[in-house]
Scaffold this motif. Structure first.
Motif, PDB file in Angstrom:
ATOM      1  N   ASN A  29       2.923  -3.340  10.365  1.00  0.00           N
ATOM      2  CA  ASN A  29       2.186  -3.940   9.250  1.00  0.00           C
ATOM      3  C   ASN A  29       2.556  -5.370   8.878  1.00  0.00           C
ATOM      4  N   MET A  30       3.483  -5.998   9.567  1.00  0.00           N
ATOM      5  CA  MET A  30       3.892  -7.367   9.253  1.00  0.00           C
ATOM      6  C   MET A  30       4.294  -7.519   7.789  1.00  0.00           C
ATOM      7  N   ILE A  31       5.289  -6.744   7.372  1.00  0.00           N
ATOM      8  CA  ILE A  31       5.731  -6.752   5.977  1.00  0.00           C
ATOM      9  C   ILE A  31       7.055  -7.506   5.845  1.00  0.00           C
ATOM     10  N   LEU A  32       7.091  -8.407   4.877  1.00  0.00           N
ATOM     11  CA  LEU A  32       8.313  -9.101   4.476  1.00  0.00           C
ATOM     12  C   LEU A  32       8.723  -8.510   3.139  1.00  0.00           C
ATOM     13  N   ASN A  33       9.972  -8.013   3.040  1.00  0.00           N
ATOM     14  CA  ASN A  33      10.391  -7.464   1.755  1.00  0.00           C
ATOM     15  C   ASN A  33      11.884  -7.626   1.546  1.00  0.00           C
ATOM     16  N   GLY A  34      12.275  -7.478   0.291  1.00  0.00           N
ATOM     17  CA  GLY A  34      13.684  -7.574  -0.062  1.00  0.00           C
ATOM     18  C   GLY A  34      13.911  -7.027  -1.458  1.00  0.00           C
ATOM     19  N   PHE A  35      15.173  -6.658  -1.741  1.00  0.00           N
ATOM     20  CA  PHE A  35      15.512  -6.160  -3.071  1.00  0.00           C
ATOM     21  C   PHE A  35      17.000  -6.381  -3.309  1.00  0.00           C
ATOM     22  N   GLY A  36      17.348  -6.415  -4.583  1.00  0.00           N
ATOM     23  CA  GLY A  36      18.749  -6.572  -4.940  1.00  0.00           C
ATOM     24  C   GLY A  36      19.053  -5.934  -6.268  1.00  0.00           C
ATOM     25  N   SER A  37      20.249  -5.357  -6.375  1.00  0.00           N
ATOM     26  CA  SER A  37      20.668  -4.791  -7.658  1.00  0.00           C
ATOM     27  C   SER A  37      21.035  -5.918  -8.619  1.00  0.00           C
ATOM     28  N   GLU A  38      21.401  -7.080  -8.068  1.00  0.00           N
ATOM     29  CA  GLU A  38      21.674  -8.260  -8.887  1.00  0.00           C
ATOM     30  C   GLU A  38      20.421  -9.134  -8.918  1.00  0.00           C
ATOM     31  N   SER A  39      20.129  -9.724 -10.062  1.00  0.00           N
ATOM     32  CA  SER A  39      18.945 -10.580 -10.210  1.00  0.00           C
ATOM     33  C   SER A  39      19.185 -11.947  -9.585  1.00  0.00           C
ATOM     34  N   PHE A  40      18.146 -12.460  -8.916  1.00  0.00           N
ATOM     35  CA  PHE A  40      18.147 -13.847  -8.468  1.00  0.00           C
ATOM     36  C   PHE A  40      17.518 -14.685  -9.568  1.00  0.00           C
ATOM     37  N   THR A  78       6.004 -21.571   7.913  1.00  0.00           N
ATOM     38  CA  THR A  78       7.155 -21.209   7.086  1.00  0.00           C
ATOM     39  C   THR A  78       6.649 -20.554   5.805  1.00  0.00           C
ATOM     40  N   ILE A  79       7.264 -19.431   5.432  1.00  0.00           N
ATOM     41  CA  ILE A  79       6.946 -18.752   4.172  1.00  0.00           C
ATOM     42  C   ILE A  79       7.998 -19.153   3.142  1.00  0.00           C
ATOM     43  N   TYR A  80       7.525 -19.595   1.966  1.00  0.00           N
ATOM     44  CA  TYR A  80       8.396 -20.001   0.866  1.00  0.00           C
ATOM     45  C   TYR A  80       8.176 -19.098  -0.344  1.00  0.00           C
ATOM     46  N   MET A  81       9.165 -19.075  -1.232  1.00  0.00           N
ATOM     47  CA  MET A  81       8.998 -18.447  -2.548  1.00  0.00           C
ATOM     48  C   MET A  81       9.648 -19.340  -3.588  1.00  0.00           C
ATOM     49  N   GLN A  82       9.064 -19.338  -4.795  1.00  0.00           N
ATOM     50  CA  GLN A  82       9.629 -20.079  -5.927  1.00  0.00           C
ATOM     51  C   GLN A  82       9.346 -19.270  -7.180  1.00  0.00           C
ATOM     52  N   GLN A  83      10.386 -19.034  -7.985  1.00  0.00           N
ATOM     53  CA  GLN A  83      10.215 -18.141  -9.130  1.00  0.00           C
ATOM     54  C   GLN A  83      10.874 -18.698 -10.381  1.00  0.00           C
ATOM     55  N   THR A  84      10.488 -18.115 -11.515  1.00  0.00           N
ATOM     56  CA  THR A  84      11.145 -18.396 -12.786  1.00  0.00           C
ATOM     57  C   THR A  84      11.624 -17.067 -13.374  1.00  0.00           C
ATOM     58  N   GLY A  85      12.624 -17.125 -14.230  1.00  0.00           N
ATOM     59  CA  GLY A  85      13.156 -15.902 -14.827  1.00  0.00           C
ATOM     60  C   GLY A  85      14.112 -15.197 -13.886  1.00  0.00           C
ATOM     61  N   LYS A  86      14.049 -13.865 -13.872  1.00  0.00           N
ATOM     62  CA  LYS A  86      14.905 -13.058 -13.005  1.00  0.00           C
ATOM     63  C   LYS A  86      14.041 -12.343 -11.974  1.00  0.00           C
ATOM     64  N   MET A  87      14.559 -12.231 -10.759  1.00  0.00           N
ATOM     65  CA  MET A  87      13.797 -11.583  -9.682  1.00  0.00           C
ATOM     66  C   MET A  87      14.705 -10.636  -8.922  1.00  0.00           C
ATOM     67  N   ASN A  88      14.216  -9.403  -8.704  1.00  0.00           N
ATOM     68  CA  ASN A  88      15.000  -8.394  -7.995  1.00  0.00           C
ATOM     69  C   ASN A  88      14.290  -7.816  -6.782  1.00  0.00           C
ATOM     70  N   THR A  89      12.985  -8.053  -6.639  1.00  0.00           N
ATOM     71  CA  THR A  89      12.271  -7.570  -5.457  1.00  0.00           C
ATOM     72  C   THR A  89      11.240  -8.598  -5.016  1.00  0.00           C
ATOM     73  N   LEU A  90      10.993  -8.595  -3.705  1.00  0.00           N
ATOM     74  CA  LEU A  90       9.894  -9.386  -3.156  1.00  0.00           C
ATOM     75  C   LEU A  90       9.227  -8.558  -2.072  1.00  0.00           C
ATOM     76  N   GLU A  91       7.929  -8.744  -1.912  1.00  0.00           N
ATOM     77  CA  GLU A  91       7.221  -8.082  -0.822  1.00  0.00           C
ATOM     78  C   GLU A  91       5.864  -8.745  -0.613  1.00  0.00           C
TER      79      GLU A  91
END
Length: 196
Positions: free
Chosen positions: A105-116, A54-67
């Motif tokens: 290339n086995m790429i996981l990515n995402g983006f949003g105009s709204e911040s998470f 399982t791939i997890y992510m944990q962040q602080t602040g604002k986030m708009n892209t992941l890859e």
């Protein structure tokens, strides 16, 4: 004497007022960050075993892209079709897109105009690997590289990844051994299937 007391009082007032404005600046919020991590359902495996990750992510602040690009070491084989995004992850993040692209290339990515802005550890996707039959007995690390995690201003969040480590043990012995007594007389056959 009164002038001296008044001067001292004014000095104290000035020092305290300077401290009152400086302390909030010193207590700045922690830097924005993002940690990806990969966890396996077992820490040791044998050749032929299947491991769930399982791939997890944990962040602080604002986030708009992941890859991140998934790296599977030699000795483990990605199970075709096993990469699946967690149900509702796009909605949880509130983003325009979250995708998994296995080929080439086995790429996981995402983006949003709204911040998470959530700070919980979120499961993003799951996948499986099998241990190759000829895998060497050692530790194997499954990780993400070429990491991206940006805020709404495209400022990096200094992403890091904690890899999953799986120890592959030697394949269990199979078959039979034959031994003879010292005089070359009668022999014995021992079943060693499953004996390591």
């Amino acid at each position: 004497m009164n002038k001296r007391i008044t001067s001292l009082l004014l000095c104290f007032v000035m020092v305290f007022s300077m401290l009152a404005t400086a302390v909030p600046a010193l207590a700045a919020p922690p830097a924005s960050s993002c940690t990806y991590s990969i966890e396996a359902d077992k820490t040791s495996a044998n050749p032929g075993d299947t491991i769930n990750f399982t791939i997890y992510m944990q962040q602080t602040g604002k986030m708009n892209t992941l890859e991140g690009t998934l790296v599977i070491p030699d000795g483990l084989t990605f199970v075709t079709g096993s990469g699946k995004l967690e149900d509702g992850i796009k909605t949880t993040l509130g983003w325009d897109s979250v995708e998994w692209t296995p080929v080439p290339n086995m790429i996981l990515n995402g983006f949003g105009s709204e911040s998470f802005t959530g700070t919980d550890k979120l499961a993003v996707m799951k996948f499986q690997c099998t241990v190759d039959n000829d895998a060497t007995a050692k530790d194997y690390e499954v990780t993400l590289i070429d990491l991206v995690a940006d805020d709404e201003n495209y400022d990096t969040k200094n992403p890091t990844c904690i890899p999953a480590t799986v120890t592959v043990t030697a394949a269990p012995a199979t078959g039979y051994t034959v031994s003879f007594d010292a005089n070359g007389g009668t022999g014995t056959m021992t079943d060693v299937t499953g004996v390591s």
